[in-house]
Design an enzyme around this catalytic site. Sequence first.
Site, mmCIF file in Angstrom:
data_model
loop_
_atom_site.group_PDB
_atom_site.id
_atom_site.type_symbol
_atom_site.label_atom_id
_atom_site.label_comp_id
_atom_site.label_asym_id
_atom_site.label_seq_id
_atom_site.Cartn_x
_atom_site.Cartn_y
_atom_site.Cartn_z
ATOM 1 N N HIS A 52 0.803 -1.224 0.000
ATOM 2 C CA HIS A 52 0.000 0.000 0.000
ATOM 3 C C HIS A 52 0.840 1.279 0.000
ATOM 4 O O HIS A 52 0.290 2.364 -0.154
ATOM 5 C CB HIS A 52 -0.927 0.019 1.223
ATOM 6 C CG HIS A 52 -1.932 -1.096 1.234
ATOM 7 N ND1 HIS A 52 -2.899 -1.235 0.264
ATOM 8 C CD2 HIS A 52 -2.098 -2.130 2.097
ATOM 9 C CE1 HIS A 52 -3.642 -2.306 0.529
ATOM 10 N NE2 HIS A 52 -3.171 -2.868 1.624
ATOM 11 N N ARG A 77 6.649 -5.876 3.250
ATOM 12 C CA ARG A 77 5.383 -6.440 2.783
ATOM 13 C C ARG A 77 5.310 -6.183 1.281
ATOM 14 O O ARG A 77 5.335 -5.041 0.830
ATOM 15 C CB ARG A 77 4.186 -5.798 3.484
ATOM 16 C CG ARG A 77 2.865 -6.278 2.883
ATOM 17 C CD ARG A 77 1.668 -6.082 3.776
ATOM 18 N NE ARG A 77 1.252 -4.695 3.920
ATOM 19 C CZ ARG A 77 0.104 -4.317 4.501
ATOM 20 N NH1 ARG A 77 -0.729 -5.235 4.987
ATOM 21 N NH2 ARG A 77 -0.193 -3.051 4.629
ATOM 22 N N ASP A 88 16.878 -10.096 -2.639
ATOM 23 C CA ASP A 88 18.205 -9.772 -3.147
ATOM 24 C C ASP A 88 18.662 -8.378 -2.737
ATOM 25 O O ASP A 88 19.861 -8.086 -2.754
ATOM 26 C CB ASP A 88 18.245 -9.903 -4.671
ATOM 27 C CG ASP A 88 18.384 -11.348 -5.124
ATOM 28 O OD1 ASP A 88 18.733 -12.207 -4.291
ATOM 29 O OD2 ASP A 88 18.140 -11.623 -6.316
ATOM 30 N N GLU A 154 -6.008 -12.750 5.852
ATOM 31 C CA GLU A 154 -6.869 -11.573 5.775
ATOM 32 C C GLU A 154 -8.291 -11.902 5.328
ATOM 33 O O GLU A 154 -9.044 -10.998 4.959
ATOM 34 C CB GLU A 154 -6.239 -10.549 4.822
ATOM 35 C CG GLU A 154 -4.831 -10.146 5.252
ATOM 36 C CD GLU A 154 -4.177 -9.171 4.296
ATOM 37 O OE1 GLU A 154 -4.313 -7.957 4.536
ATOM 38 O OE2 GLU A 154 -3.545 -9.626 3.327
ATOM 39 N N ASP A 180 -8.722 -5.918 6.363
ATOM 40 C CA ASP A 180 -9.199 -6.716 5.232
ATOM 41 C C ASP A 180 -10.110 -7.848 5.697
ATOM 42 O O ASP A 180 -11.082 -8.197 5.006
ATOM 43 C CB ASP A 180 -8.016 -7.280 4.438
ATOM 44 C CG ASP A 180 -7.436 -6.251 3.484
ATOM 45 O OD1 ASP A 180 -8.218 -5.602 2.761
ATOM 46 O OD2 ASP A 180 -6.210 -6.088 3.455
#
Length: 261
Positions: A52, A77, A88, A154, A180
Amino acid sequence: MTDARSPLDGRLPEMLRSGKPLRGLFNGLPSPAIVEMCAYAGFDFIILDNEHGSADLGQTEHMLRAARASGIAPIVRCFEHDLPRILDMGASGVQIPMVESAEQARRLAGMTRYPPLGRRGSAFSTRAAGYGAFGGAAHTQRSNDGIVFVAMIETPGGIDVASEIAAVDGVDAVFIGPNDLAHAMGHGSDWNAAPVQRAIERGLKAIAAAGKCPGIIALTPQDEEKYGRFGARYFANVSTSIISKALAQVASAGMEAGLRY
């Protein structure tokens, strides 16, 4: 043990297994300075929110540098397709949204670890390997030992199989996303609705019973106390919420002071 010069901070697995409460926060703002401030404030971890938030991959890498330099463990996230590049870059962990089955959790856990534990692709030219300075077998072992995978539940379907998701080898923690979940249950943004709270309680207890670290958003000490009774130990606040509240308090105090003059 992680080399102090290595870009990879490998403390999170031990932290999640410690049994102690951990406090961190989601940060969706593309600011290395905020990462540093969170570290100096004493938070245990920071979740860089690429679901988000507005940071691109370059900004995310700079925030990972800030986290390593200031001593806070960074989790990102992100969506599944970004997971290989995020690792990486040197993230200490990835937190993947909308995990709804043990099969999905098993696939994602495999993506976070090198063979023989998983199927992560190997490259030592990356920041995580110090651009080759910390590559080879040592980097492979350091990564497999020191990187965590956090599955996010969620939906009601995810709650129903929370114990199965948590039991998957390679899942280090399971985080319940209450907003959610509330939407998926038909309660809009009201995650304090009784049915949602009952689902959260059921999920947290199932995760703890499976021997993994349960996580949840906790915006107040009262939230921590309540969810802690259900087994939660991985508590996340939200940086923009904290900053906005602090700014509103100062603005309100300033307006009140102005009215007195």
